[in-house]
Design a protein around this motif. Structure first.
Motif, PDB file in Angstrom:
ATOM      1  N   TYR A  39       0.817  -1.214   0.000  1.00  0.00           N
ATOM      2  CA  TYR A  39       0.000   0.000   0.000  1.00  0.00           C
ATOM      3  C   TYR A  39       0.853   1.267   0.000  1.00  0.00           C
ATOM      4  N   ALA A  91      -5.536   1.613  -3.269  1.00  0.00           N
ATOM      5  CA  ALA A  91      -5.754   0.230  -2.852  1.00  0.00           C
ATOM      6  C   ALA A  91      -7.257   0.006  -2.726  1.00  0.00           C
ATOM      7  N   TYR A 100      -6.696   4.987  -1.018  1.00  0.00           N
ATOM      8  CA  TYR A 100      -7.413   3.719  -0.802  1.00  0.00           C
ATOM      9  C   TYR A 100      -8.908   3.970  -0.852  1.00  0.00           C
TER      10      TYR A 100
END
Length: 343
Positions: free
Chosen positions: A96, A111, A335
């Motif tokens: 990540y 992500a 993310y």
């Protein structure tokens, strides 16, 4: 040269148009007509931290979602990342922290499924170096430390752990040695005195007595001690632009991996090992199962980003990367849990 019929010309023009549209969208032409064909590059496919990639395929979850997924392996995560940026693949299974590092460089990736709450990485020291006094990261001065590749997550973490001991970067060296057998060879040949790697390599080197553990980031407690918090690591990341323009495919991928994480949390190491290719464990399946048992606690149960994790990763990268520290990173763009819930 024979002249093309009207139908042939129309077919040719259609093919050219599809290819042109694909190029304009930054996607390979082969994927323009069938966007459910997806290529995912894995930063070392036989590493246990990236096990969910092959396990999802073995369980048939990609097919259940109507996806045709090709998994490719690249030993270092940084090389897989470059393939993603170039548009050669649609997704990467890697760490990540690359999403934050790349945002600081003006590139947005996110992500959409997180596999591990912690790095799953271990800093090993060769038994020879340990006997000579290399007992902690504070002893790294004048030593050569192994990483999978320069620009990789192992470099990020290694630099942080050494710098935290007050050792300047000029006082130690980093050497890219890859993973698995190349890492083992580098340590046995004394080209590196310590290095960062994952299971099953860790289990192999401890069993043979060729190495000892310096820093263990396979557990939450070990990661908290080393980094000060959870450090979400192995994950599936894609270009933000691709996810926005391919929401159904992004959701299908997230769903498939979410199911896999649930499977891992409800099945034994032995059951999981049965689904892995034989070349993942070679002639010592028992050792592979042992390594897998030690690693199971690091996995998320649902693929979601753990609370507080992104902040820890940003803190670590900011500590020694001036471009990250000064970039005003928007963690919300690195993310998304939305694709796990939507389809």
């Amino acid at each position: 040269m024979s002249r093309l019929s009207k139908s042939s010309r129309r077919s040719l023009l259609s093919t050219v148009s599809i290819a042109a549209l694909a190029l304009c969208a930054g996607l390979p032409a082969a994927h323009a007509a069938d966007s459910d064909n997806i290529t995912i590059m894995v930063g070392g496919i036989n590493k246990i931290i990236y096990l969910p990639a092959k396990l999802t395929e073995a369980l048939g979850y990609f097919k259940d979602e109507g996806l045709k997924v090709e998994l490719q392996s690249q030993p270092a995560g940084v090389d897989a990342e470059n393939q993603l940026i170039a548009g050669a693949v649609q997704g990467v299974v890697g760490f990540y922290d690359h999403t934050i590092d790349l945002q600081a460089k003006g590139k947005e990736i996110e992500a959409i499924a997180v596999f591990c709450k912690v790095p799953g990485e271990v800093e090993l020291v060769s038994s020879k170096a340990a006997a000579a006094g290399f007992k902690t990261m504070a002893d790294a001065k004048g030593k050569t430390l192994g990483v999978t590749g320069l620009g990789s997550s192992t470099e990020f973490l290694t630099r942080y752990l050494v710098d935290k001991q007050g050792i300047a970067s000029k006082d130690y060296s980093l050497l890219p040695v890859g993973a698995g057998n190349s890492f083992i060879a580098g340590m046995k040949q004394d080209r590196i005195q310590a290095g960062m790697t994952t299971d099953p390599t860790v289990a192999q080197m401890l069993k043979t007595g060729d190495a000892k553990v310096l820093v263990d980031m396979r557990t939450e407690a070990g990661t908290q001690a080393a980094l000060g918090g959870l450090y979400p690591a192995a994950s599936l990341y894609v270009r933000n632009e691709w996810a926005a323009s391919h929401k159904p495919q992004a959701a299908k991928l997230a769903h498939a991996f979410g199911r896999t994480m649930a499977y891992i949390s409800t099945h034994s190491a032995e059951q999981i090992a049965e689904l892995m290719p034989k070349d993942y464990y070679g002639s010592d399946k028992a050792l592979y199962v042992e390594a897998l048992k030690a690693s199971l606690p690091m996995f998320t149960k649902d693929g979601a980003m753990p609370a507080g994790g992104p902040e820890t990763v940003l803190k670590v990268l900011s500590a020694y990367k001036p471009n990250v520290k000064s970039a005003h990173i928007d963690l919300g763009k690195t993310y998304s849990n939305a694709y796990l819930a939507n389809k």
